[in-house]
Write a protein that holds these residues in place. Structure first.
Motif, mmCIF file in Angstrom:
data_model
loop_
_atom_site.group_PDB
_atom_site.id
_atom_site.type_symbol
_atom_site.label_atom_id
_atom_site.label_comp_id
_atom_site.label_asym_id
_atom_site.label_seq_id
_atom_site.Cartn_x
_atom_site.Cartn_y
_atom_site.Cartn_z
ATOM 1 N N LEU A 33 11.180 -8.952 12.598
ATOM 2 C CA LEU A 33 10.590 -9.035 13.939
ATOM 3 C C LEU A 33 11.283 -10.085 14.805
ATOM 4 O O LEU A 33 11.356 -9.940 16.025
ATOM 5 C CB LEU A 33 9.084 -9.332 13.846
ATOM 6 N N GLY A 42 -5.833 5.313 11.325
ATOM 7 C CA GLY A 42 -7.133 4.823 11.787
ATOM 8 C C GLY A 42 -7.313 3.373 11.387
ATOM 9 O O GLY A 42 -6.611 2.871 10.504
ATOM 10 N N GLY A 73 0.789 -1.221 0.000
ATOM 11 C CA GLY A 73 0.000 0.000 0.000
ATOM 12 C C GLY A 73 0.825 1.276 0.000
ATOM 13 O O GLY A 73 0.479 2.252 -0.686
ATOM 14 N N ALA A 106 -5.161 -2.963 0.602
ATOM 15 C CA ALA A 106 -3.813 -3.536 0.834
ATOM 16 C C ALA A 106 -3.637 -3.826 2.318
ATOM 17 O O ALA A 106 -2.634 -3.444 2.929
ATOM 18 C CB ALA A 106 -2.749 -2.552 0.334
ATOM 19 N N ILE A 118 -1.411 1.711 12.126
ATOM 20 C CA ILE A 118 -0.233 1.937 12.986
ATOM 21 C C ILE A 118 0.633 3.032 12.372
ATOM 22 O O ILE A 118 0.955 2.965 11.182
ATOM 23 C CB ILE A 118 0.570 0.614 13.115
ATOM 24 N N VAL A 162 -9.549 0.470 9.730
ATOM 25 C CA VAL A 162 -10.664 0.253 8.804
ATOM 26 C C VAL A 162 -11.579 -0.796 9.421
ATOM 27 O O VAL A 162 -11.125 -1.897 9.747
ATOM 28 C CB VAL A 162 -10.151 -0.232 7.435
HETATM 29 C C1 LIG Z 1 7.249 -12.606 11.684
HETATM 30 C C2 LIG Z 1 7.147 -12.434 10.198
HETATM 31 C C3 LIG Z 1 8.272 -12.624 9.406
HETATM 32 C C4 LIG Z 1 8.199 -12.472 8.022
HETATM 33 N N1 LIG Z 1 9.314 -12.653 7.274
HETATM 34 C C5 LIG Z 1 9.254 -12.499 5.925
HETATM 35 C C6 LIG Z 1 10.418 -12.646 5.119
HETATM 36 O O1 LIG Z 1 11.515 -12.924 5.611
HETATM 37 N N2 LIG Z 1 10.269 -12.474 3.763
HETATM 38 C C7 LIG Z 1 9.071 -12.165 3.197
HETATM 39 O O2 LIG Z 1 8.976 -12.005 1.975
HETATM 40 N N3 LIG Z 1 7.961 -12.030 3.952
HETATM 41 C C8 LIG Z 1 8.021 -12.184 5.301
HETATM 42 N N4 LIG Z 1 6.893 -12.038 6.043
HETATM 43 C C9 LIG Z 1 5.632 -11.760 5.361
HETATM 44 C C10 LIG Z 1 5.554 -10.294 4.978
HETATM 45 O O3 LIG Z 1 5.750 -9.485 6.108
HETATM 46 C C11 LIG Z 1 4.195 -10.023 4.354
HETATM 47 O O4 LIG Z 1 4.003 -10.906 3.284
HETATM 48 C C12 LIG Z 1 4.112 -8.595 3.840
HETATM 49 O O5 LIG Z 1 4.245 -7.708 4.930
HETATM 50 C C13 LIG Z 1 2.790 -8.360 3.128
HETATM 51 O O6 LIG Z 1 2.754 -7.045 2.656
HETATM 52 P P1 LIG Z 1 1.358 -6.304 2.457
HETATM 53 O O7 LIG Z 1 1.675 -4.901 2.065
HETATM 54 O O8 LIG Z 1 0.463 -7.103 1.612
HETATM 55 O O9 LIG Z 1 0.698 -6.281 3.893
HETATM 56 P P2 LIG Z 1 1.257 -5.833 5.317
HETATM 57 O O10 LIG Z 1 2.724 -5.618 5.294
HETATM 58 O O11 LIG Z 1 0.656 -6.802 6.258
HETATM 59 O O12 LIG Z 1 0.594 -4.421 5.502
HETATM 60 C C14 LIG Z 1 -0.758 -4.270 5.826
HETATM 61 C C15 LIG Z 1 -0.959 -2.878 6.338
HETATM 62 O O13 LIG Z 1 -2.336 -2.708 6.627
HETATM 63 C C16 LIG Z 1 -2.510 -2.234 7.947
HETATM 64 N N5 LIG Z 1 -3.775 -2.754 8.418
HETATM 65 C C17 LIG Z 1 -4.155 -4.043 8.555
HETATM 66 N N6 LIG Z 1 -5.430 -4.107 8.961
HETATM 67 C C18 LIG Z 1 -5.861 -2.832 9.062
HETATM 68 C C19 LIG Z 1 -7.097 -2.230 9.415
HETATM 69 N N7 LIG Z 1 -8.188 -2.946 9.724
HETATM 70 N N8 LIG Z 1 -7.174 -0.885 9.408
HETATM 71 C C20 LIG Z 1 -6.123 -0.115 9.055
HETATM 72 N N9 LIG Z 1 -4.944 -0.629 8.714
HETATM 73 C C21 LIG Z 1 -4.808 -1.962 8.730
HETATM 74 C C22 LIG Z 1 -1.299 -2.735 8.701
HETATM 75 O O14 LIG Z 1 -1.058 -1.967 9.852
HETATM 76 C C23 LIG Z 1 -0.227 -2.562 7.628
HETATM 77 O O15 LIG Z 1 0.213 -1.246 7.575
HETATM 78 C C24 LIG Z 1 6.953 -12.150 7.425
HETATM 79 C C25 LIG Z 1 5.825 -11.963 8.217
HETATM 80 C C26 LIG Z 1 5.915 -12.100 9.595
HETATM 81 C C27 LIG Z 1 4.682 -11.881 10.419
#
Ligand SMILES: Cc1cc2nc3c(=O)[nH]c(=O)nc-3n(C[C@H](O)[C@H](O)[C@H](O)COP(=O)(O)OP(=O)(O)OC[C@H]3O[C@@H](n4cnc5c(N)ncnc54)[C@H](O)[C@@H]3O)c2cc1C
Length: 400
Positions: free
Chosen positions: A47, A75, A14, A106, A38, A77
């Protein structure tokens, strides 16, 4: 009237989508708003480092948005009305209804703590920096009495947590529990390296049985086995929020939204779903796996599609392929598994400290993308009205 682009979630997908979209349009014609729960960007692949007492950089999302026209809203969602084209958020305890013309969903994924009984009550998961810091305190206390830690999940996250904990707290007895052999998808050479590193760091493995329930002090496996622990760390797979399904978007059985090759919802035009929340078909047929790289690929693509459509241009083809899987095994050992285009492992791997340096460079590269999401000089800022001369008004597909 201004066209409102609303981006939900400031993760790997996002944040880049919002910035890159804003760079390609005129802010007096198109407003881009980013909503996230956050204020700080959480670098989740680090982490496990935070959980073992290492400092990791935390960057406020607002800092990444400096000198951009993106408006940031902190905020949660809580609801999406796809017919009325509104999103309900809770900001500082107060509900707010935000209208949109184009929506980018996202909201990512997190560790699944619901599917197996007892996980939410008796296990810890690295679901955010707060949880990681609390795990760190517990590990420090437990190490003083040479306690037992069970790490559940033989995927990438479980392997990284188990090795990081074993390296940082050599007095702890760490067992990695999984139904299949940890890292079974890796090439034979890579698997052998992982096994050797487990031996070096003293990580025991227990595979073959699936965890059926987590009790207060032991795991119950479906093969009849029991694994006692003083601390259980859960890494048994990811799950996406149910909000997409609840709002009526077409989703698969993992609640990931079905999208077309432009990342637009197949059920709701004008809604784009990116990152872990989307079930994006891979070039080889099956879905792109959840991971940071999926966000890094789909975020820029969605931004380009939206900007192109708003300004009467044709979106370019979505080109992607994964080249590697980066796995840290503590701070001294690492593994880069190079991949074929269909994500199957190649014979070639990189190991040791070179692999750690490679993984660090990859993670830092993501932060460079957050700062400079392209297009490079933002020189292609198009007027919506300019689109008329490009293809003619009939080519527009602006959402109402
Ligand atoms: C412990 C751990 C280790 C990891 N290690 C790896 C790694 O080594 N390599 C790798 O490729 N991937 C790793 N991952 C996976 C990776 O972090 C995710 O695949 C990636 O962050 C997904 O990106 P995204 O933008 O789709 O979502 P996210 O990064 O999950 O972002 C989602 C965003 O939406 C926000 N959000 C969620 N719900 C709401 C709501 N209701 N209202 C408002 N905001 C909200 C969150 O705060 C965040 O800002 C790991 C995950 C974890 C938990």
């Amino acid at each position: 009237m201004t066209h409102k682009v609303l981006v939900l979630g400031a993760g790997y997908a996002g944040l880049v989508a919002a910035k890159r979209c804003a760079r390609q349009v005129r802010s007096n014609e198109v407003s881009v708003t980013l909503v996230t729960a956050i204020p700080d960007f959480v670098e989740r692949p680090r982490l496990h480092q935070l959980a073992t007492g290492q400092a990791i950089e935390s960057v406020p999302v607002a800092r990444y948005l400096r000198k951009t026209s993106v408006r940031l809203v902190i905020g949660s969602v809580v609801g999406i009305d796809l017919d009325a084209r509104t999103v309900t958020t809770v900001q500082a305890g107060e509900p707010h209804v935000m209208p949109y013309n184009t929506l980018v969903y996202a909201l990512g994924s997190n560790i699944d703590v619901e599917s197996v009984p007892g996980v939410a009550t008796h296990a810890w998961s690295l679901v955010g920096s707060g949880a990681a810091s609390q795990v760190c305190t517990r590990l420090q206390v437990l190490a003083q009495r040479k306690g037992r830690v069970a790490v559940c999940g033989g995927g990438l996250t479980g392997i990284e947590i188990a090795t990081e904990v074993a390296e940082s707290f050599p007095d702890l007895q760490v067992t990695l529990v999984s139904n299949a052999r940890p890292g079974a998808w890796l090439s034979p050479k890579a698997q052998a390296y992982v096994t050797r590193t487990f031996e070096t760091l003293g990580v025991a493995t227990r595979s073959g049985g699936r965890v059926q329930e987590v009790h207060a002090d032991e795991l119950e496996l479906d093969d009849g086995g029991r694994v006692p622990f003083e601390l259980c760390l859960w890494a048994g797979g990811f799950r996406v929020p149910k909000l997409a399904r609840a709002s009526g978007l077409a989703v698969d059985n993992q609640d990931r939204a079905h999208v077309d090759s432009n990342l637009e919802s197949v059920s709701h035009p004008g809604v784009y779903v990116i990152g872990d929340a989307a079930a994006v078909a891979g070039a080889w047929g099956s879905e792109l796996a959840m991971g940071c790289r999926t966000g890094g690929l789909t975020g820029p693509k969605a931004a380009d599609v939206i900007a192109a459509r708003l300004t009467g241009r044709e979106p370019g083809r979505f080109r992607y392929r994964y080249i590697h899987e980066c796995i840290s095994l503590g701070r001294r050992h690492g593994l880069i598994q190079f991949l074929h285009a269909d994500e199957s492992p190649k014979r070639s791997i990189l190991t040791g400290r070179k692999a750690i340096a490679y993984k660090n460079a990859t993670l830092n590269g993501a932060k460079v993308l957050f700062r400079h999401p392209g297009p490079v000089l933002a020189r292609r800022r198009h007027f919506i009205s300019n689109g008329k001369s490009a293809k003619g008004p009939s080519q527009y597909r602006l959402p109402k």
